[in-house]
Design a protein around this motif. Structure first.
Motif, PDB file in Angstrom:
ATOM      1  N   LEU A   1       0.836  -1.196   0.000  1.00  0.00           N
ATOM      2  CA  LEU A   1       0.000   0.000   0.000  1.00  0.00           C
ATOM      3  C   LEU A   1       0.867   1.241   0.000  1.00  0.00           C
ATOM      4  O   LEU A   1       1.979   1.231   0.533  1.00  0.00           O
ATOM      5  CB  LEU A   1      -0.896   0.027   1.238  1.00  0.00           C
ATOM      6  N   SER A   2       0.340   2.305  -0.554  1.00  0.00           N
ATOM      7  CA  SER A   2       0.998   3.600  -0.499  1.00  0.00           C
ATOM      8  C   SER A   2       0.156   4.529   0.365  1.00  0.00           C
ATOM      9  O   SER A   2      -1.074   4.492   0.302  1.00  0.00           O
ATOM     10  CB  SER A   2       1.127   4.207  -1.888  1.00  0.00           C
ATOM     11  N   CYS A   3       0.834   5.321   1.171  1.00  0.00           N
ATOM     12  CA  CYS A   3       0.103   6.327   1.956  1.00  0.00           C
ATOM     13  C   CYS A   3       1.039   7.500   2.235  1.00  0.00           C
ATOM     14  O   CYS A   3       2.258   7.375   2.161  1.00  0.00           O
ATOM     15  CB  CYS A   3      -0.458   5.743   3.241  1.00  0.00           C
ATOM     16  N   ARG A   4       0.416   8.619   2.542  1.00  0.00           N
ATOM     17  CA  ARG A   4       1.183   9.817   2.888  1.00  0.00           C
ATOM     18  C   ARG A   4       1.644   9.717   4.340  1.00  0.00           C
ATOM     19  O   ARG A   4       0.978   9.104   5.172  1.00  0.00           O
ATOM     20  CB  ARG A   4       0.320  11.061   2.695  1.00  0.00           C
ATOM     21  N   GLU A   5       2.748  10.324   4.628  1.00  0.00           N
ATOM     22  CA  GLU A   5       3.286  10.331   5.994  1.00  0.00           C
ATOM     23  C   GLU A   5       2.279  10.911   6.975  1.00  0.00           C
ATOM     24  O   GLU A   5       2.177  10.448   8.115  1.00  0.00           O
ATOM     25  CB  GLU A   5       4.602  11.118   6.031  1.00  0.00           C
ATOM     26  N   ASP A   6       1.490  11.908   6.547  1.00  0.00           N
ATOM     27  CA  ASP A   6       0.538  12.530   7.473  1.00  0.00           C
ATOM     28  C   ASP A   6      -0.700  11.662   7.724  1.00  0.00           C
ATOM     29  O   ASP A   6      -1.575  12.029   8.492  1.00  0.00           O
ATOM     30  CB  ASP A   6       0.131  13.930   7.006  1.00  0.00           C
ATOM     31  N   ALA A   7      -0.769  10.470   7.118  1.00  0.00           N
ATOM     32  CA  ALA A   7      -1.848   9.523   7.400  1.00  0.00           C
ATOM     33  C   ALA A   7      -1.474   8.552   8.511  1.00  0.00           C
ATOM     34  O   ALA A   7      -2.308   7.786   8.986  1.00  0.00           O
ATOM     35  CB  ALA A   7      -2.204   8.744   6.138  1.00  0.00           C
ATOM     36  N   VAL A   8      -0.234   8.598   8.948  1.00  0.00           N
ATOM     37  CA  VAL A   8       0.281   7.670   9.952  1.00  0.00           C
ATOM     38  C   VAL A   8      -0.087   8.138  11.357  1.00  0.00           C
ATOM     39  O   VAL A   8      -0.006   9.326  11.669  1.00  0.00           O
ATOM     40  CB  VAL A   8       1.816   7.534   9.819  1.00  0.00           C
ATOM     41  N   PHE A   9      -0.482   7.189  12.197  1.00  0.00           N
ATOM     42  CA  PHE A   9      -0.713   7.451  13.611  1.00  0.00           C
ATOM     43  C   PHE A   9       0.462   6.895  14.404  1.00  0.00           C
ATOM     44  O   PHE A   9       0.891   5.765  14.176  1.00  0.00           O
ATOM     45  CB  PHE A   9      -2.010   6.793  14.101  1.00  0.00           C
ATOM     46  N   GLU A  10       0.980   7.717  15.309  1.00  0.00           N
ATOM     47  CA  GLU A  10       2.097   7.327  16.172  1.00  0.00           C
ATOM     48  C   GLU A  10       1.545   6.837  17.510  1.00  0.00           C
ATOM     49  O   GLU A  10       0.722   7.513  18.129  1.00  0.00           O
ATOM     50  CB  GLU A  10       3.028   8.512  16.426  1.00  0.00           C
ATOM     51  N   PHE A  11       1.995   5.682  17.949  1.00  0.00           N
ATOM     52  CA  PHE A  11       1.631   5.105  19.232  1.00  0.00           C
ATOM     53  C   PHE A  11       2.896   5.075  20.088  1.00  0.00           C
ATOM     54  O   PHE A  11       3.663   4.115  20.024  1.00  0.00           O
ATOM     55  CB  PHE A  11       1.078   3.688  19.064  1.00  0.00           C
ATOM     56  N   PRO A  12       3.160   6.134  20.875  1.00  0.00           N
ATOM     57  CA  PRO A  12       4.411   6.218  21.626  1.00  0.00           C
ATOM     58  C   PRO A  12       4.676   5.027  22.548  1.00  0.00           C
ATOM     59  O   PRO A  12       5.824   4.650  22.753  1.00  0.00           O
ATOM     60  CB  PRO A  12       4.260   7.507  22.442  1.00  0.00           C
ATOM     61  N   ARG A  13       3.612   4.411  23.054  1.00  0.00           N
ATOM     62  CA  ARG A  13       3.754   3.250  23.952  1.00  0.00           C
ATOM     63  C   ARG A  13       3.546   1.927  23.222  1.00  0.00           C
ATOM     64  O   ARG A  13       3.555   0.873  23.835  1.00  0.00           O
ATOM     65  CB  ARG A  13       2.716   3.327  25.069  1.00  0.00           C
ATOM     66  N   GLY A  14       3.286   1.981  21.926  1.00  0.00           N
ATOM     67  CA  GLY A  14       2.896   0.777  21.214  1.00  0.00           C
ATOM     68  C   GLY A  14       1.500   0.366  21.646  1.00  0.00           C
ATOM     69  O   GLY A  14       0.732   1.182  22.161  1.00  0.00           O
ATOM     70  N   LEU A  15       1.162  -0.876  21.452  1.00  0.00           N
ATOM     71  CA  LEU A  15      -0.099  -1.447  21.920  1.00  0.00           C
ATOM     72  C   LEU A  15       0.233  -2.613  22.847  1.00  0.00           C
ATOM     73  O   LEU A  15       1.287  -3.248  22.683  1.00  0.00           O
ATOM     74  CB  LEU A  15      -0.946  -1.930  20.744  1.00  0.00           C
TER      75      LEU A  15
END
Length: 153
Positions: free
Chosen positions: A12-26
């Motif tokens: 898949l292709s996506c823009r960087e601004d579509a990414v969600f950051e999870f600082p603690r992970g899941l």
């Protein structure tokens, strides 16, 4: 554009601004910190939370209000602060945050959703986490009724 290898959707292709950051992970995936939402019209309202670094890690989820139209958010203050939100009040669903219930498929037929620990995504900062409720108001195995839902997995 980012190129994301996935097990279920190919590359898949996506823009960087579509990414969600999870600082603690899941939970159980603390090292996985970057995810993207995949929404396919044919699977709506189901959404997929795909890891950017682990092609095989893709969570199934519903927007929380699809599962329970009366859902009351209960994110602990420290989690709100970690999301860069006001820790003294619950954010507005849809305006400030997108809240997802992770879904499990049992026996290939019945669906349950985790309403006790929803994934909360800050739509402005693109930060996310799984917020574990402090109360017992909801279950981690809430049965999803199929009222009009058709899910093709």
């Amino acid at each position: 554009m980012l190129s994301i290898p996935t097990k279920y959707f190919g590359i898949l292709s996506c823009r960087e601004d579509a990414v969600f950051e999870f600082p603690r992970g899941l939970p159980a995936f603390e090292d996985e910190r970057r995810f993207v939402l995949i929404e396919l019209a044919e699977n709506s309202p189901l959404v997929f939370l795909q890891s950017l670094t682990l092609p095989t890690l893709c969570f199934l989820a519903f927007p929380i209000l699809v599962v329970d139209r009366e859902y009351r958010l209960g994110v602990p203050g420290e989690d709100l602060a970690a999301l860069d939100l006001d820790p003294k009040r619950q954010p507005a669903l849809g305006d400030e945050v997108l809240v997802l219930a992770l879904v499990s498929l049992h026996d290939g037929f019945s669906l349950t959703a985790n309403l006790m620990a929803p994934v909360v995504l800050n739509l402005k900062t693109r930060r996310g986490l799984q917020a574990i409720r402090q109360d017992q108001l909801y279950s981690h195995q809430h049965v999803v009724e199929s009222r009009g839902l058709v899910v093709a997995c």
